[in-house]
Scaffold this motif. Structure first.
Motif, PDB file in Angstrom:
ATOM      1  N   ARG A 267       0.991  -1.139   0.120  1.00 33.85           N
ATOM      2  CA  ARG A 267       0.105   0.018   0.041  1.00 33.85           C
ATOM      3  C   ARG A 267       0.758   1.052  -0.104  1.00 33.85           C
ATOM      4  N   MET A 268       1.133   1.917  -0.695  1.00 30.04           N
ATOM      5  CA  MET A 268       1.743   3.120  -1.341  1.00 30.04           C
ATOM      6  C   MET A 268       1.185   4.309  -0.356  1.00 30.04           C
ATOM      7  N   GLU A 269       2.022   4.936   0.373  1.00 30.80           N
ATOM      8  CA  GLU A 269       1.726   6.125   1.154  1.00 30.80           C
ATOM      9  C   GLU A 269       2.395   7.216   0.708  1.00 30.80           C
ATOM     10  N   ILE A 270       3.489   7.249   0.012  1.00 33.35           N
ATOM     11  CA  ILE A 270       4.287   8.284  -0.406  1.00 33.35           C
ATOM     12  C   ILE A 270       4.863   8.289  -1.830  1.00 33.35           C
ATOM     13  N   ILE A 271       4.529   9.180  -2.827  1.00 31.52           N
ATOM     14  CA  ILE A 271       5.166   8.782  -4.078  1.00 31.52           C
ATOM     15  C   ILE A 271       6.422   9.791  -4.140  1.00 31.52           C
ATOM     16  N   ARG A 272       6.327  10.962  -3.870  1.00 31.74           N
ATOM     17  CA  ARG A 272       7.442  11.916  -3.974  1.00 31.74           C
ATOM     18  C   ARG A 272       7.334  12.868  -2.876  1.00 31.74           C
ATOM     19  N   VAL A 273       8.651  13.537  -2.658  1.00 34.53           N
ATOM     20  CA  VAL A 273       8.806  14.434  -1.537  1.00 34.53           C
ATOM     21  C   VAL A 273       9.448  15.542  -2.031  1.00 34.53           C
ATOM     22  N   LEU A 281      11.491   9.869  -3.671  1.00 32.62           N
ATOM     23  CA  LEU A 281      11.409   8.849  -2.521  1.00 32.62           C
ATOM     24  C   LEU A 281       9.956   8.349  -2.538  1.00 32.62           C
ATOM     25  N   MET A 282       9.816   6.994  -2.215  1.00 30.57           N
ATOM     26  CA  MET A 282       8.469   6.352  -1.803  1.00 30.57           C
ATOM     27  C   MET A 282       8.331   5.782  -0.568  1.00 30.57           C
ATOM     28  N   SER A 283       7.274   5.744  -0.008  1.00 26.63           N
ATOM     29  CA  SER A 283       7.147   4.804   1.198  1.00 26.63           C
ATOM     30  C   SER A 283       6.124   3.970   0.965  1.00 26.63           C
ATOM     31  N   ALA A 284       5.863   2.880   1.665  1.00 29.13           N
ATOM     32  CA  ALA A 284       4.754   1.892   1.473  1.00 29.13           C
ATOM     33  C   ALA A 284       4.722   1.070   2.604  1.00 29.13           C
ATOM     34  N   ARG A 285       3.649   0.278   2.820  1.00 32.61           N
ATOM     35  CA  ARG A 285       3.447  -1.140   3.795  1.00 32.61           C
ATOM     36  C   ARG A 285       3.237  -1.922   3.061  1.00 32.61           C
ATOM     37  N   LEU A 286       3.896  -2.974   3.236  1.00 31.27           N
ATOM     38  CA  LEU A 286       3.737  -4.182   2.743  1.00 31.27           C
ATOM     39  C   LEU A 286       3.665  -5.366   4.015  1.00 31.27           C
ATOM     40  N   GLY A 287       2.223  -5.625   4.113  1.00 29.88           N
ATOM     41  CA  GLY A 287       1.868  -6.380   5.385  1.00 29.88           C
ATOM     42  C   GLY A 287       2.191  -5.523   6.575  1.00 29.88           C
ATOM     43  N   PRO A 295      16.383   7.052  -3.698  1.00 33.90           N
ATOM     44  CA  PRO A 295      16.616   7.473  -5.194  1.00 33.90           C
ATOM     45  C   PRO A 295      17.901   6.732  -5.204  1.00 33.90           C
ATOM     46  N   GLY A 296      18.144   6.618  -6.578  1.00 34.22           N
ATOM     47  CA  GLY A 296      19.558   5.695  -7.008  1.00 34.22           C
ATOM     48  C   GLY A 296      20.710   6.669  -6.907  1.00 34.22           C
ATOM     49  N   ASN A 297      20.493   7.925  -7.050  1.00 30.34           N
ATOM     50  CA  ASN A 297      21.636   8.912  -6.676  1.00 30.34           C
ATOM     51  C   ASN A 297      22.497   8.389  -5.481  1.00 30.34           C
TER      52      ASN A 297
END
Length: 396
Positions: A267-273, A281-287, A295-297
């Motif tokens: 469940r995605m909570e944050i897609i960009r900051v 940057l993304m934040s999610a909950r997986l169970g 980011p990759g940099n």
């Protein structure tokens, strides 16, 4: 496309409903870097008895009030070997540093102020009661709380716990952080690079940071830019408290992380900051698992880890963070900022702080030379030399 959220809003979402991990018992000798799960109470007083702080003679202060005075030496007390008798009028006991004070004595005269010959001692000058004695409980008392729940145990605190007579300590288990680098272009450090490849440097830095912050890093194999490879990597992180992915979190054709996470049930909570470096940057909950997609940099990844992963680990460890904002004067002017909060790599010297020259988020060498981040607020006006700016120490 969702609008970027502020740094404060992102952090609030990431830390919401986070409970401390379970406690476990560890040996005192394995406790450095661990976080106490409960207050630590002294099991004894330290020192546990009145003790001499000098080599000399234990006696009664009243007997040397009119020094020089001559006293009979009736025995000896050394560390670990107490004198069993009682010091009476006109008597003294030869005593060594750390030895228990004999009964009846109320002062220790240092050996430089005395002359012993043939079973007697001449004390050359008077000394007040209590001189050169470390009283029972001088350091701490039995039952006194000396270390609190949430404190991370450094070398000095481990030694204090030992002095409190604790052989094992109740600490929070280390939250496991699975690190999943992604990208066809990545090669492991030390490998021979093929054309178009770059070294995957973030996992090494991130692992070191996680260990410094009290977590346990678990580095997974590099996931390639296919849904199948990413799904395999995400599946391999099962059981970790936190999954951190690196790269592939933007909106390009090869940025697949969000879709694969959602397909796995996240469940995605944050897609960009709204920050730089680190916007994708993304934040999610997986169970029950928390997911951070960095980011990759390299610099952007570590800056985001300091801002978001460290507080998440602190919360899981029940740790009381020491994140009081420090403000330092600028050594030179700082240009106005745009709409995103900017974290500039900088150095402190001579009581001022200076942003380092090139702030490109790929420059690992500049990040390595920095010792702090200047926090430049969104849409902030130009700062002049001498203006106070908030900084975040790079102390990991």
């Amino acid at each position: 496309m969702a609008q970027p959220v502020s740094v404060d809003e992102a952090l609030s979402k990431i830390l919401a409903d986070v409970d401390p991990v379970a406690a476990e018992a560890v040996s005192l000798y394995e406790a450095r870097g661990r976080v106490l799960a409960a207050d630590l109470v002294a099991k004894l007083a330290q020192p546990p008895f009145d003790a001499s702080s000098m080599d000399g003679y234990a006696l009664r202060a009243a007997d040397i009030a009119d020094a020089p005075a001559h006293l009979a030496v009736i025995g000896e007390a050394a560390a670990g070997h107490a004198f069993a008798g009682t010091v009476g009028r006109g008597q003294a006991v030869r005593i060594f540093t750390g030895a228990p004070l004999p009964a009846g004595a109320d002062v220790v005269v240092m050996q430089e102020a005395a002359r012993e010959t043939g079973g007697s001692v001449t004390v050359l000058e008077p000394a007040p009661r209590g001189a050169n004695i470390r009283r029972r409980g001088y350091d701490f008392d039995e039952g006194q709380t000396m270390l609190g729940a949430g404190e991370m145990l450094d070398t000095r605190k481990v030694m204090l716990a030992a002095a409190m007579n604790h052989g094992t300590l109740s600490v929070r288990r280390r939250p496991v952080v699975a690190i999943l680098p992604t990208g066809d272009e990545l090669a492991e450090p030390g490998a021979e690079l093929r054309a178009g490849q770059i070294v995957s440097s973030v996992p090494a830095g991130l692992s070191a940071a996680i260990e410094a912050w009290g977590g346990k890093a678990s580095c997974l194999a590099i996931a390639r830019d296919t849904r199948e490879s990413l799904a395999t990597g995400i599946s391999g992180a099962r059981g970790a408290d936190i999954l951190v992915t690196i790269g592939g979190a933007s909106v390009g054709a090869h940025d697949l992380v969000q879709g694969v996470l959602e397909a796995a049930g996240a469940r995605m909570e944050i897609i960009r900051v709204a920050m730089r470096p680190g916007k994708p940057l993304m934040s999610a909950r997986l169970g029950s698992q928390r997911v951070l997609s960095l980011p990759g940099n390299p610099v952007a990844a570590l800056v985001c880890a300091r801002l978001f992963l460290k507080p998440l680990l602190d919360r899981m460890l029940g740790r009381v963070p020491n994140d009081a904002v420090e403000e330092v004067p600028l050594a030179s002017a700082l240009a106005a900022n745009g709409p995103r909060q900017h974290y500039l790599r900088a150095r402190r010297e001579g009581g001022t702080v200076t942003p380092l020259g090139d702030q490109d988020s790929s420059l690992v060498s500049v990040f390595a030379a920095a010792d702090c981040l200047i926090v430049h607020a969104p849409c902030a006006a130009t700062h002049d030399a001498g203006d106070m700016v908030p900084i975040i120490p790079l102390d990991f």
